[in-house]
Enzyme design. Structure first.
Site, short mmCIF file in Angstrom:
data_model
loop_
_atom_site.label_atom_id
_atom_site.label_comp_id
_atom_site.label_asym_id
_atom_site.label_seq_id
_atom_site.Cartn_x
_atom_site.Cartn_y
_atom_site.Cartn_z
N LYS A 32 0.87 -1.19 0.00
CA LYS A 32 0.00 0.00 0.00
C LYS A 32 0.90 1.22 0.00
O LYS A 32 2.05 1.15 0.43
CB LYS A 32 -0.87 0.02 1.27
CG LYS A 32 -2.09 0.90 1.16
CD LYS A 32 -3.25 0.12 0.57
CE LYS A 32 -4.45 0.98 0.31
NZ LYS A 32 -5.62 0.14 -0.04
N ASP A 49 -7.05 4.20 -4.40
CA ASP A 49 -7.71 4.07 -3.09
C ASP A 49 -8.32 5.45 -2.83
O ASP A 49 -8.57 6.19 -3.80
CB ASP A 49 -6.69 3.67 -2.00
CG ASP A 49 -7.36 3.20 -0.70
OD1 ASP A 49 -7.82 2.05 -0.64
OD2 ASP A 49 -7.45 4.00 0.26
P1 NDP Z 1 -13.00 7.66 -2.69
O1 NDP Z 1 -11.94 8.68 -2.47
O2 NDP Z 1 -13.55 7.44 -4.04
O3 NDP Z 1 -14.26 7.96 -1.73
C1 NDP Z 1 -14.11 8.03 -0.35
C2 NDP Z 1 -15.42 8.43 0.26
O4 NDP Z 1 -15.34 8.32 1.68
C3 NDP Z 1 -15.79 9.87 -0.04
O5 NDP Z 1 -17.18 10.02 -0.05
C4 NDP Z 1 -15.17 10.60 1.15
O6 NDP Z 1 -15.72 11.86 1.43
C5 NDP Z 1 -15.43 9.62 2.27
N1 NDP Z 1 -14.40 9.76 3.30
C6 NDP Z 1 -13.07 9.56 3.16
N2 NDP Z 1 -12.44 9.86 4.30
C7 NDP Z 1 -13.39 10.26 5.17
C8 NDP Z 1 -13.35 10.70 6.52
N3 NDP Z 1 -12.20 10.78 7.18
N4 NDP Z 1 -14.53 11.02 7.10
C9 NDP Z 1 -15.71 10.95 6.42
N5 NDP Z 1 -15.79 10.54 5.15
C10 NDP Z 1 -14.65 10.20 4.53
O7 NDP Z 1 -12.40 6.31 -2.09
P2 NDP Z 1 -12.87 4.81 -2.33
O8 NDP Z 1 -14.33 4.75 -2.51
O9 NDP Z 1 -11.98 4.22 -3.33
O10 NDP Z 1 -12.48 4.15 -0.93
C11 NDP Z 1 -13.39 4.07 0.17
C12 NDP Z 1 -12.93 2.97 1.12
O11 NDP Z 1 -12.89 1.72 0.42
C13 NDP Z 1 -11.53 3.14 1.71
O12 NDP Z 1 -11.51 2.59 3.01
C14 NDP Z 1 -10.67 2.29 0.79
O13 NDP Z 1 -9.47 1.87 1.43
C15 NDP Z 1 -11.61 1.12 0.57
N6 NDP Z 1 -11.35 0.29 -0.62
C16 NDP Z 1 -11.24 0.85 -1.86
C17 NDP Z 1 -11.03 0.04 -2.96
C18 NDP Z 1 -10.98 0.58 -4.34
O14 NDP Z 1 -10.87 -0.22 -5.29
N7 NDP Z 1 -11.08 1.88 -4.56
C19 NDP Z 1 -10.84 -1.43 -2.81
C20 NDP Z 1 -11.06 -1.91 -1.47
C21 NDP Z 1 -11.27 -1.06 -0.43
P3 NDP Z 1 -14.93 13.19 0.95
O15 NDP Z 1 -14.98 13.16 -0.55
O16 NDP Z 1 -15.68 14.32 1.56
O17 NDP Z 1 -13.53 13.07 1.48
O1 2IT Z 2 -7.88 -1.67 -0.57
C1 2IT Z 2 -7.82 -2.17 -1.71
O2 2IT Z 2 -7.96 -3.39 -1.89
C2 2IT Z 2 -7.63 -1.28 -2.86
N1 2IT Z 2 -7.56 -0.06 -2.67
C3 2IT Z 2 -7.47 -1.85 -4.24
C4 2IT Z 2 -6.06 -2.27 -4.48
C5 2IT Z 2 -5.74 -2.71 -5.89
O3 2IT Z 2 -4.55 -2.99 -6.10
O4 2IT Z 2 -6.61 -2.76 -6.76
#
Ligand code: NDP
Ligand code: 2IT
Length: 451
Positions: A123, A163
């Protein structure tokens, strides 16, 4: 003191200021007691698995549109490469530090193992805040970040992806700079790429879709389905948007979403047209979720407090909860509110969104609970499928990738469910995912000798 407790104490003593990392390590180690009874030789594997193979920390200077110079911190944690190249996302968020990235990289080891694909755990990211920055500023930041990271990654060595705060735009800028520095078109060096230069269909949708496929399997163990089921979703980014889309596909009714400024409750349900509005708001206009409440009738917006926890969202009466924002966004008190409303199932879309107290509340009350390393593994699994397509120099159809993703999620569910059952812990997905994920890593590390 037993050997596993001693390992945990050493982890804490070595880095006392890394609470998120301790939290993630503790949850895994607590599951491994029965494994050690069967395989006492794995104690030395556990000692090694909690220590990253390599930690890269670098300076990222960049110039804003006004000509001001800024300095951010860049990181890449190459935690464990026993079963494949390091693989995991990059997070750009002001809260990013070594503790948060180590917890994420540690979780990634077991998550990637569960996918059944050959990917190690890694990561990275930066404390850069993309909010309010112009495209030009984001591009210059990504270029500066890659000017250091490029020497540490490669399609057979370490493959970053997105992420929080890193989506298609940022991956594009980083891929461009990598290609220039390396003087090679290494398609598989990053995943989450655009379609025109080697990205996979369904990768943008994969984490959210996979989460709902996993939750569908959980509900099926109780003879239930998403049809007519009310669903609370937090977040409104990549994972939340596509979780919402797949809930709609399966006949469920999503009623909440959030961002860091607050949350909306739409009792009539977020339908396809409203979801399109959210996608445009978030992905193109980069606006705030409060605008949804102004646009549609009957919707309430509640502003967030200072903590990531979203201030009441989990008090809404729903059947299924999908936390998709960030770590520790759902605490013990909020878990009790969900349970009091007869929640059936909760599956983590974010990484570690539920505090240990919340997980305990769910498990003690018999609510189905899936940890992120199992339920959100669809994103990285589809990254693995993107790497396969890059190696083959082929691209699969939407239907092919979606069918593979669905099959992987069904398999992860089965593996976690049956591993828990085998050890007499039926229904405990935390235990099942940790043990199943660990066993594959341990076997590989044992085969490699002391390295
Ligand atoms: P994005 O940046 O696309 O979206 C994040 C969302 O969560 C936004 O709505 C954001 O609001 C909100 N958010 C982030 N930090 C905070 C905080 N401290 N307090 C309140 N709201 C918050 O990220 P992703 O959707 O990609 O990721 C979301 C979660 O999923 C994370 O935990 C990530 O690690 C996990 N994840 C992502 C994967 C991926 O493929 N993208 C795969 C597996 C897990 P705002 O815009 O206002 O900051
Ligand atoms: O938390 C996760 O699994 C991710 N942000 C996706 C990682 C990836 O390599 O696609």
């Amino acid at each position: 003191m037993n050997a596993i407790d001693a390992i945990y104490d050493k982890v804490v003593a070595r880095d006392p200021d890394q609470p998120e990392f301790h939290q993630a390590v503790k949850e895994v180690l607590e599951s491994l007691e029965p494994v050690i009874e069967e395989h006492p030789e794995y104690i030395s594997i556990i000692e090694r698995v909690v220590e990253p193979e390599r930690l890269i920390h670098f300076r990222v200077p960049w110039v804003d549109d006004a000509g001001e110079i800024h300095v951010n911190r860049g990181f890449r944690i190459q935690f464990n490469g026993a079963i494949g190249p390091y693989k995991g996302g990059l997070r750009f968020h002001p809260s990013v530090n070594a503790s948060i990235l180590k917890f994420l990289a540690f979780e990634q080891i077991f998550k990637n193992s569960l996918t059944g694909l050959p990917m190690g755990g890694g990561k990275g990211g930066s404390d850069f805040n993309p909010k309010g920055k112009s495209d030009g500023e984001v591009m210059r930041f990504c270029q500066s970040f890659m000017m250091e990271l490029w020497r540490h990654i490669g399609q057979d060595c370490d493959v970053p992806a997105g992420d929080i705060g890193v989506g298609g735009r940022e991956i594009g800028y980083m891929f461009g700079m990598y290609k220039r520095l390396q003087n090679e078109f290494q398609g598989g060096v990053l995943t989450g790429k655009g379609r025109s230069y080697g990205g996979s269909l369904i990768r943008p949708e994969a984490t959210g879709y996979g989460l709902v496929y996993f939750a569908r399997e959980m509900l099926a163990t109780k003879g239930k389905s998403f049809e007519g089921t009310s669903v609370a979703i937090s977040g409104s980014g990549n994972v939340a948007q596509f979780a919402c889309e797949k809930v709609l596909d399966l006949g469920g009714i999503p009623v909440t979403m959030s961002d860091s400024s607050g949350w909306i409750h739409d009792p009539a349900g977020i339908d396809r047209e409203k979801l399109d509005y959210i996608m445009d708001l978030k992905n193109n206009r980069r606006g705030r979720i409060s605008e949804y409440a102004k646009k549609f009738d009957g919707v309430t917006f509640t502003a967030a407090g200072p903590e990531p926890t979203v201030n009441g969202l989990w008090g809404v009466n729903v059947d299924v909860a999908l936390p998709c924002a960030t770590q520790n966004e759902l605490n013990g008190e909020e878990a009790k509110m969900l349970v009091a409303n007869d929640l059936i199932a909760i599956a983590e879309g974010a990484n570690m969104p539920c505090t240990p107290e919340a997980v305990e509340v769910f498990q003690e009350s018999g609510v189905l609970f899936a940890p992120g390393k199992a339920s959100n593994a669809g994103g990285v699994a589809t990254s693995g499928l993107e790497m396969s397509q890059n190696s083959l120099r082929l691209s699969w159809t939407r239907e092919e990738v979606d069918a593979k993703l669905d099959a992987i999620m069904v398999n992860i569910h089965k593996n976690a469910y049956e591993t828990a059952k085998k050890y007499g812990r039926q229904g405990d997905y935390v235990f099942g995912a940790n043990v199943a994920g660990f066993l594959k890593i341990a076997e590989a590390m044992q085969a490699h000798g002391v390295v």
